[in-house]
Design a protein around this motif. Sequence first.
Motif, short mmCIF file in Angstrom:
data_model
loop_
_atom_site.label_atom_id
_atom_site.label_comp_id
_atom_site.label_asym_id
_atom_site.label_seq_id
_atom_site.Cartn_x
_atom_site.Cartn_y
_atom_site.Cartn_z
N VAL A 23 0.83 -1.21 0.00
CA VAL A 23 0.00 0.00 0.00
C VAL A 23 0.86 1.26 0.00
O VAL A 23 0.53 2.24 -0.67
CB VAL A 23 -0.97 -0.01 1.21
N ILE A 24 1.98 1.23 0.70
CA ILE A 24 2.84 2.41 0.80
C ILE A 24 3.36 2.86 -0.57
O ILE A 24 3.73 4.02 -0.75
CB ILE A 24 3.98 2.17 1.82
N LYS A 25 3.32 1.99 -1.55
CA LYS A 25 3.80 2.31 -2.91
C LYS A 25 2.73 3.00 -3.76
O LYS A 25 3.04 3.48 -4.85
CB LYS A 25 4.23 1.02 -3.63
N TRP A 26 1.50 3.01 -3.30
CA TRP A 26 0.41 3.54 -4.10
C TRP A 26 0.52 5.06 -4.25
O TRP A 26 1.14 5.74 -3.41
CB TRP A 26 -0.93 3.20 -3.48
N ASP A 27 -0.17 5.60 -5.26
CA ASP A 27 -0.22 7.05 -5.44
C ASP A 27 -0.98 7.67 -4.26
O ASP A 27 -1.69 6.98 -3.53
CB ASP A 27 -0.87 7.41 -6.78
N LYS A 28 -0.81 8.96 -4.12
CA LYS A 28 -1.36 9.67 -2.95
C LYS A 28 -2.88 9.52 -2.83
O LYS A 28 -3.39 9.29 -1.73
CB LYS A 28 -0.98 11.15 -3.03
N PHE A 29 -3.60 9.63 -3.93
CA PHE A 29 -5.06 9.52 -3.88
C PHE A 29 -5.48 8.13 -3.39
O PHE A 29 -6.30 8.00 -2.49
CB PHE A 29 -5.68 9.82 -5.25
N SER A 30 -4.91 7.09 -3.99
CA SER A 30 -5.25 5.71 -3.60
C SER A 30 -4.86 5.44 -2.16
O SER A 30 -5.57 4.77 -1.43
CB SER A 30 -4.55 4.72 -4.54
N GLY B 157 -7.63 -1.68 -9.77
CA GLY B 157 -6.33 -1.85 -10.41
C GLY B 157 -5.13 -1.63 -9.52
O GLY B 157 -4.01 -1.44 -10.00
N LEU B 158 -5.32 -1.68 -8.21
CA LEU B 158 -4.22 -1.43 -7.28
C LEU B 158 -3.49 -2.71 -6.88
O LEU B 158 -2.33 -2.67 -6.45
CB LEU B 158 -4.74 -0.71 -6.03
N PHE B 159 -4.16 -3.85 -6.98
CA PHE B 159 -3.54 -5.16 -6.79
C PHE B 159 -3.73 -5.95 -8.07
O PHE B 159 -4.84 -5.97 -8.63
CB PHE B 159 -4.20 -5.94 -5.65
N ASN C 81 -4.69 7.64 0.26
CA ASN C 81 -5.57 8.39 1.17
C ASN C 81 -7.01 7.88 1.17
O ASN C 81 -7.75 8.18 2.11
CB ASN C 81 -5.56 9.87 0.83
N THR C 82 -7.41 7.15 0.16
CA THR C 82 -8.78 6.65 0.13
C THR C 82 -8.83 5.20 0.61
O THR C 82 -9.22 4.92 1.73
CB THR C 82 -9.39 6.81 -1.28
N ILE C 83 -8.41 4.28 -0.21
CA ILE C 83 -8.47 2.85 0.14
C ILE C 83 -7.32 2.45 1.05
O ILE C 83 -7.50 1.68 2.00
CB ILE C 83 -8.45 1.99 -1.14
N GLY C 84 -6.14 2.96 0.78
CA GLY C 84 -4.93 2.51 1.48
C GLY C 84 -4.99 2.64 2.99
O GLY C 84 -4.70 1.68 3.72
N LYS C 85 -5.36 3.81 3.47
CA LYS C 85 -5.40 4.02 4.92
C LYS C 85 -6.45 3.11 5.58
O LYS C 85 -6.22 2.57 6.66
CB LYS C 85 -5.70 5.49 5.24
N GLN C 86 -7.58 2.96 4.93
CA GLN C 86 -8.64 2.10 5.48
C GLN C 86 -8.18 0.65 5.54
O GLN C 86 -8.42 -0.05 6.53
CB GLN C 86 -9.90 2.21 4.63
#
Length: 111
Positions: free
Chosen positions: A11-18, A74-76, A20-25
């Motif tokens: 998750v730490i590799k994701w873009d800022k938007f992703s 498309g994040l995984f 802040n939305t899905i990643g933190k949750q």
Amino acid sequence: MDLAEKVYNEVIKWDKFSLNTIGKQLVRSIDSVAVNLSEGFGRYHFKERKHFTYYSRGSLYESKTWITKARNRGLFDETKYLYLIKSIDDLGVRLKNFIHSIGSSGRTTRQ
């Protein structure tokens, strides 16, 4: 805890938007699995231990939903998704068995 670290490292590799939305949750829910087990273990009464184990299982399945959402967006990739889902399903069975093993004294029935 191992699964939570694997998820975090992706998750730490994701873009800022992703992030802040899905990643933190997702990170919060997957971290909560081990944290709730630990908190339950530290409780005095067996009912509290069981209660926190149910919370842990709930967080595990919340994580499954976030992982599915991440795959759908498309994040995984499919391989990583299938690995994470299988890991969650395996942990779910273990948690279910652990919940059933907690006896009235708070100790597991298996010694």
